[in-house]
Motif scaffolding. Structure first.
Motif, PDB file in Angstrom:
ATOM      1  N   THR A 182       0.826  -1.216   0.000  1.00  0.00           N
ATOM      2  CA  THR A 182       0.000   0.000   0.000  1.00  0.00           C
ATOM      3  C   THR A 182       0.859   1.264   0.000  1.00  0.00           C
ATOM      4  OG1 THR A 182      -0.127   0.050   2.430  1.00  0.00           O
ATOM      5  CG2 THR A 182      -1.800  -1.230   1.270  1.00  0.00           C
ATOM      6  N   GLU A 183       2.111   1.102   0.371  1.00  0.00           N
ATOM      7  CA  GLU A 183       3.018   2.244   0.354  1.00  0.00           C
ATOM      8  C   GLU A 183       3.474   2.527  -1.082  1.00  0.00           C
ATOM      9  OE1 GLU A 183       4.363   4.306   2.736  1.00  0.00           O
ATOM     10  OE2 GLU A 183       2.898   3.508   4.156  1.00  0.00           O
ATOM     11  N   GLY A 184       3.803   3.759  -1.340  1.00  0.00           N
ATOM     12  CA  GLY A 184       4.373   4.114  -2.633  1.00  0.00           C
ATOM     13  C   GLY A 184       5.883   4.255  -2.530  1.00  0.00           C
ATOM     14  N   ASN A 185       6.563   4.095  -3.646  1.00  0.00           N
ATOM     15  CA  ASN A 185       8.011   4.282  -3.662  1.00  0.00           C
ATOM     16  C   ASN A 185       8.372   5.762  -3.506  1.00  0.00           C
ATOM     17  OD1 ASN A 185       9.193   1.622  -4.156  1.00  0.00           O
ATOM     18  ND2 ASN A 185       8.038   1.696  -6.086  1.00  0.00           N
ATOM     19  N   THR A 186       9.470   5.996  -2.861  1.00  0.00           N
ATOM     20  CA  THR A 186      10.059   7.333  -2.859  1.00  0.00           C
ATOM     21  C   THR A 186      11.136   7.348  -3.936  1.00  0.00           C
ATOM     22  OG1 THR A 186       9.637   7.698  -0.504  1.00  0.00           O
ATOM     23  CG2 THR A 186      11.338   9.056  -1.547  1.00  0.00           C
ATOM     24  N   ILE A 187      10.950   8.197  -4.924  1.00  0.00           N
ATOM     25  CA  ILE A 187      11.875   8.286  -6.043  1.00  0.00           C
ATOM     26  C   ILE A 187      12.843   9.442  -5.781  1.00  0.00           C
ATOM     27  CG2 ILE A 187      12.098   8.602  -8.532  1.00  0.00           C
ATOM     28  CD1 ILE A 187      10.681   5.999  -7.638  1.00  0.00           C
ATOM     29  N   ILE A 188      14.131   9.117  -5.703  1.00  0.00           N
ATOM     30  CA  ILE A 188      15.164  10.126  -5.463  1.00  0.00           C
ATOM     31  C   ILE A 188      15.754  10.509  -6.811  1.00  0.00           C
ATOM     32  CG2 ILE A 188      17.221  10.698  -4.132  1.00  0.00           C
ATOM     33  CD1 ILE A 188      16.654   8.139  -2.472  1.00  0.00           C
ATOM     34  N   ARG A 189      15.745  11.792  -7.110  1.00  0.00           N
ATOM     35  CA  ARG A 189      16.202  12.203  -8.442  1.00  0.00           C
ATOM     36  C   ARG A 189      17.146  13.397  -8.371  1.00  0.00           C
ATOM     37  NH1 ARG A 189      13.199  16.354 -10.727  1.00  0.00           N
ATOM     38  NH2 ARG A 189      13.594  15.545 -12.810  1.00  0.00           N
ATOM     39  N   LEU A 190      17.926  13.517  -9.417  1.00  0.00           N
ATOM     40  CA  LEU A 190      18.782  14.676  -9.604  1.00  0.00           C
ATOM     41  C   LEU A 190      17.943  15.790 -10.199  1.00  0.00           C
ATOM     42  CD1 LEU A 190      21.765  15.636  -9.392  1.00  0.00           C
ATOM     43  CD2 LEU A 190      22.065  14.842 -11.748  1.00  0.00           C
TER      44      LEU A 190
END
Length: 312
Positions: A184-192
């Motif tokens: 149920t959790e969403g991904n945390t997307i780390i970006r430049l």
């Protein structure tokens, strides 16, 4: 050189000109050179008269370079840097050491080079290694350093660089983040921050199994992007030229079974304004060999990725 002597009222004129141009003030130049302000003004006036052009505009106590002054200052600066570099080389050889300056990203230095800096120092015990660090994209000329890492599109003409590897990326996260499997959790997307678009959209699925709405973290320095992934804050797109060490040690793990290969290549370029020094070429070759060995080890650890074929 005889022509240069003819064109200068004295060799000291160049040092006075450099100090005034750098400080933007005759008074500040005089303080730096430990002479009086009238002496600086007189020397530069004689220099301008000798050349037949004005080098400075005097505006409200400031010395502003004219167009001719700007042109001369660029050349003087290049010349002084080259002379300084030569004198430093002589001094370092006398002391038995050599200074090598690398123009590389802060991310490469932090996450690839620092974990093996002791190995490099053992391999080159008489080298004093220095860095010109770039926090954003690896672009721009390689000047006034011994070696520079840059990316180039394969369709662009070569600048005489040596291949490090093709540009290959892989979504990565910490083992702890991968192990948190609440769907149920969403991904945390780390970006430049300067990367266009949402890179995660290029991957049909990520190995975390999370299907909730994605969240985002954005940083302007790629070194921080990788650090956030190491701390379990989310998934980062890992350039193998930077993050291969953490992938091999297990501090980061693949968050996808798919590598992304672009049309760019990573190269080490020689300096544009001076010859490549033999010691710089040795360090370049050592780094490239270390990286290739590491990619081969990743290939054995994660054979499904096909890292060697993708990188070389």
């Amino acid at each position: 050189m005889p022509e240069l002597r003819r064109m200068l009222p004295s060799s000291n004129a160049l040092f006075v000109f450099d100090a005034a141009a750098r400080n933007g003030s005759f008074t500040a130049a005089a303080a730096e050179l430990n002479v009086t302000q009238p002496a600086v003004s007189r020397m530069l006036g004689q220099f301008e008269e000798h050349l037949g052009v004005r080098l400075f505009d005097r505006r409200g106590g400031r010395a502003v370079l004219t167009e001719e002054g700007e042109r001369l200052y660029r050349r003087v600066l290049e010349g002084f840097r080259s002379i300084e570099s030569g004198l430093l080389d002589i001094e370092q050889r006398r002391k038995g050491t050599e200074t090598v300056t690398l123009s590389v990203s802060s991310a490469f230095t932090t996450h690839w080079l620092m974990p093996r800096i002791d190995k490099l120092q053992k391999q080159f015990p008489r080298v004093d290694l220095r860095f010109q660090l770039i926090s954003g994209a690896l672009r721009g000329p390689v000047e006034n350093v011994d070696l520079g890492m840059r990316f180039r599109d394969r369709d662009e003409p070569s600048s005489g660089g040596t291949l490090v590897m093709k540009e290959v990326m892989l979504p990565m996260c910490s083992p702890g983040y991968l192990g948190e499997t609440d769907p149920t959790e969403g991904n945390t997307i780390i970006r430049l921050a300067e990367t266009p678009g949402d890179w995660a959209a290029d991957y049909a699925s990520l190995l975390t199994g999370r299907r909730g709405a994605a969240k985002a973290l954005s940083f302007t320095d790629y070194a921080v992007v990788v650090q956030a992934a190491l701390l379990g804050q989310g998934i980062a797109l890992g350039w193998l030229t930077v993050a291969s060490h953490w992938l091999l040690t297990g501090a980061l793990v693949p968050a996808s079974d798919t590598l992304t290969t672009t049309r760019r290549v990573c190269e080490f370029l020689p300096p544009r304004n001076r010859p490549m020094r033999p010691i710089a070429a040795e360090i370049r070759d050592w780094i490239i060999a270390q990286m290739k060995s590491e990619i081969a080890a990743i290939d054995r650890l994660y054979p499904k990725l096909g890292a060697m074929d993708a990188c070389y």
